[in-house]
Design a protein around this motif. Structure first.
Motif, mmCIF file in Angstrom:
data_model
loop_
_atom_site.group_PDB
_atom_site.id
_atom_site.type_symbol
_atom_site.label_atom_id
_atom_site.label_comp_id
_atom_site.label_asym_id
_atom_site.label_seq_id
_atom_site.Cartn_x
_atom_site.Cartn_y
_atom_site.Cartn_z
ATOM 1 N N LYS A 399 0.821 -1.211 0.000
ATOM 2 C CA LYS A 399 0.000 0.000 0.000
ATOM 3 C C LYS A 399 0.859 1.266 0.000
ATOM 4 O O LYS A 399 0.484 2.272 -0.600
ATOM 5 N N VAL A 400 1.996 1.184 0.718
ATOM 6 C CA VAL A 400 2.815 2.380 0.936
ATOM 7 C C VAL A 400 4.292 2.033 0.798
ATOM 8 O O VAL A 400 4.723 0.961 1.237
ATOM 9 N N VAL A 401 5.045 2.938 0.195
ATOM 10 C CA VAL A 401 6.507 2.868 0.198
ATOM 11 C C VAL A 401 7.030 4.171 0.769
ATOM 12 O O VAL A 401 6.645 5.261 0.302
ATOM 13 N N THR A 402 7.855 4.077 1.801
ATOM 14 C CA THR A 402 8.481 5.278 2.361
ATOM 15 C C THR A 402 9.934 5.340 1.898
ATOM 16 O O THR A 402 10.635 4.331 1.879
ATOM 17 N N LEU A 403 10.360 6.523 1.539
ATOM 18 C CA LEU A 403 11.726 6.732 1.057
ATOM 19 C C LEU A 403 12.560 7.282 2.198
ATOM 20 O O LEU A 403 12.452 8.460 2.550
ATOM 21 N N ALA A 581 5.717 7.466 9.417
ATOM 22 C CA ALA A 581 4.690 8.064 8.562
ATOM 23 C C ALA A 581 4.100 7.031 7.610
ATOM 24 O O ALA A 581 2.879 6.987 7.393
ATOM 25 N N GLY A 582 4.946 6.188 7.050
ATOM 26 C CA GLY A 582 4.446 5.150 6.149
ATOM 27 C C GLY A 582 3.545 4.163 6.863
ATOM 28 O O GLY A 582 2.529 3.708 6.307
ATOM 29 N N ILE A 583 3.904 3.814 8.102
ATOM 30 C CA ILE A 583 3.078 2.903 8.896
ATOM 31 C C ILE A 583 1.699 3.514 9.138
ATOM 32 O O ILE A 583 0.665 2.846 9.005
#
Length: 622
Positions: A399-403, A581-583
């Motif tokens: 759902k999400v990828v955090t950089l 934030a991604g979580i």
């Protein structure tokens, strides 16, 4: 530690701590001297090989540790889905004690027994004797010793220490009190002493038998199944001659079954075979790679950071990353070799797996170092690796990828905007975490503060911080005129432009600092100044009169599972705001990108972080 520690629990060299290997020094020096000063025809290669062989055993164990952690993080063939925490890492950090102990006994045995000198490289009869004695004597005696260790008296005083690890790692195999290791060494010495005293021993017999013990120990304590089903189909009796990771894993979860050492036939003979052994084996083999909901993309930083990640040295990774430890500096040949491999051929790899409220999270690492991110000729290859990782996560249904760290640098890819432009049909959302980073910094500023100064590179986070602080009525001082003009034009819309000033004064007591803060600037801060970073990397703490906060981060809830390593320089169970934030985006189902110039609602993400149990850090470091 055992429930009620018994006699000979601690190792004799425990007070020496990290310097325990000095107990080897006299033996290594003497053996080397004896080898060098002997005539060429009289040199004993068996003696000279003891020390290199002990180093080989350590390397072998480390290989199994890294392999097991990598495989369990990916999820393929995982056996037990429970977690490993810091207490287990701390309990198992001295896995090399048994190698140190064995090495001492090998040296003592060599110098004490004339029969151990001048061993040939190979003798078939000795190898056969070692094999038969292991199968008929060692396995039999170990089985009954193991059952005795499960009697409540011995279990509480000794063996419970080993069984404290429900989810096993390869090194769990050698985590026992000192007294228990004495018993094990006595058992394993039976074949070796027999071939020595009968003069049928050889270097291959000794090294081969000990390596067999190490490999089988490590294999049996992996938390993933790696023995293919075809092996038992080709040779059915193998099921009585070799255990599997699932076989021994049941002993750690059920306790009263599967007592055998490496050969299960005694469990079959005495009726202690766990009835679910075959079922668990089949189930584990069918376990596929796990599909994460959230992927955090990080990268290597310094050359020594390869040891700090979870796949490296477990005890090192369980502590905040600081300057390289002395023993890591001694590994510079290995460090340089790993750098060369990643520079020539590198592929993004899974580092860690966590679970939080049914949300499966993985951390993936780009095989590039911090210095490479500042080399313009590396940018294209780095962005290609990042983009491929995003596409892979998208294909896995994330759902999400955090950089994380420099993967979201504005000069590299516009805080991730480059990948959105290139891939407009992406389902996965890119989150740079800037909103939560801003929220953490805002809530780290002491109440009653009336003025702050922003120093260092002025990026997306700094821009949002300045606007938010001015809206709160706090005077913000910046030093660069072009940043001032950009902010002023936006603040005029709300009438808060008078809160923004340009100044090169150093008197403010609260500094918000980013990358690019020079040592000279930092030393100009007055005594008692609070330095709060808004950058991914912390500033060097050169001013002893100041108080330093960590980079934007929060303490994670206790129910965040499988936390047994530290994130970079942060303390235990503390996670960077960009990663959190991604979580939160995954938990809340926010189907939006936060990259490029886009900024998520600061108040909304801060309240969500508190709602889900993340705790603000209140400790500063001076």
């Amino acid at each position: 530690m055992a429930t009620t520690p018994g006699f000979l629990t601690d190792w004799p060299w425990k007070p020496l701590g990290s310097f325990k290997y000095v107990v080897w020094a006299p033996w290594v020096v003497k053996s080397t001297y004896d080898f060098i000063t002997s005539d060429a025809k009289d040199r004993d290669y068996g003696l000279m090989l003891i020390f290199p062989f002990m180093l080989f055993r350590m390397l072998n164990n480390q290989f199994w540790i890294s392999l097991s952690r990598y495989k369990t993080a990916k999820g393929k063939n995982r056996i037990v889905n429970k977690t490993i925490e810091f207490d287990q890492v701390d309990r198992e950090r001295d896995w090399d004690d048994q190698i140190l102990f064995n090495g001492l006994l090998y040296y003592i045995g060599f110098y004490s027994l004339d029969e151990s000198k001048q061993l040939p490289f190979w003798r078939l009869d000795g190898v056969i004797i070692v094999t038969l004695l292991h199968m008929g004597v060692v396995e039999f005696l170990y089985y009954w010793l193991h059952r005795a260790l499960h009697h409540h008296y011995l279990y509480n005083r000794y063996h419970s220490h080993h069984h404290s690890s429900i989810v096993t790692e390869p090194i769990t195999s050698v985590i026992h009190p000192f007294g228990e290791h004495i018993a094990y060494f006595t058992l394993f010495a039976i074949p070796l002493m027999t071939v020595t005293l009968t003069k049928t021993g050889s270097i291959v017999a000794f090294a081969g038998y000990v390596t067999y013990i190490d490999v089988m120990n490590n294999l049996g304590h992996c938390n993933f199944e790696l023995i293919p089903k075809i092996a038992f189909s080709i040779f059915p009796p193998l099921k009585y001659l070799m255990y599997t990771p699932t076989y021994h894993s049941l002993h750690h979860t059920q306790f009263r079954t599967n007592y055998s050492l490496f050969m299960p036939f005694y469990d079959y003979i005495y009726g202690t075979l766990d009835k679910s052994t075959d079922i668990l084996y089949e189930k584990s083999l069918k376990q596929e790679d796990e599909s994460p909901n959230v992927v955090h993309l990080t990268h290597l930083t310094t050359p020594e950071s390869i040891y700090h990640i979870r796949l490296g040295f477990a005890s090192v990774a369980s502590k905040p990353y600081t300057s390289p430890k002395w023993y890591l500096l001694m590994l510079w040949p290995v460090t340089m070799a790993s750098m060369l491999i990643t520079w020539i051929y590198g592929k993004t790899f899974v580092v860690e797996r966590n679970v939080f409220k049914n949300l499966i999270m993985q951390t993936w690492a780009i095989p590039k170092y911090k210095i490479q991110y500042f080399m313009e000729w590396h940018r294209e290859s780095i962005n290609e690796l990042i983009e491929n990782a995003i596409l892979e996560a998208d294909g896995k249904g994330a759902k999400v990828v955090t950089l994380g760290l420099l993967n979201q640098a504005e000069e590299l890819n516009g805080s991730g905007e480059l990948f959105i432009r290139r891939n407009p049909k992406l389902k996965v959302k890119l989150v740079d975490g800037s909103s939560l980073a801003v929220a953490v910094v805002l809530n780290s500023i002491p109440k009653g503060t009336t003025q702050v100064v922003i120093r260092g590179n002025f990026n997306k986070v700094a821009y949002s911080l300045a606007l938010a602080l001015c809206h709160k009525g706090i005077q913000v001082s910046i030093s660069r005129s072009h940043n001032y003009q950009r902010l002023k034009s936006e603040l005029e819309l709300s009438g808060d432009q008078d809160k923004l000033i340009t100044s090169r004064s150093w008197s403010q007591k609260v500094w918000l600092v980013g990358d690019g803060l020079s040592k000279e600037e930092e030393l100009k801060a007055s005594k008692g100044t609070l330095i709060i970073p808004y950058s991914q990397f912390p500033p060097k703490r050169v001013n002893k009169d100041c108080f330093y906060y960590t980079t934007p981060a929060m303490l994670t809830p206790k129910h965040l599972e499988n936390v047994d390593s530290c994130e970079n320089w942060l303390p235990r169970r503390v996670m960077s705001a960009w990663r959190i934030a991604g979580i939160l985006h995954g938990l809340e189902g926010w189907n939006v990108n936060e990259c490029g110039n886009e900024m998520f609602n600061i108040d909304k993400i801060w309240q969500a972080s508190l709602l889900h149990g993340f705790t603000p850090l209140t400790t500063s470091f001076n």
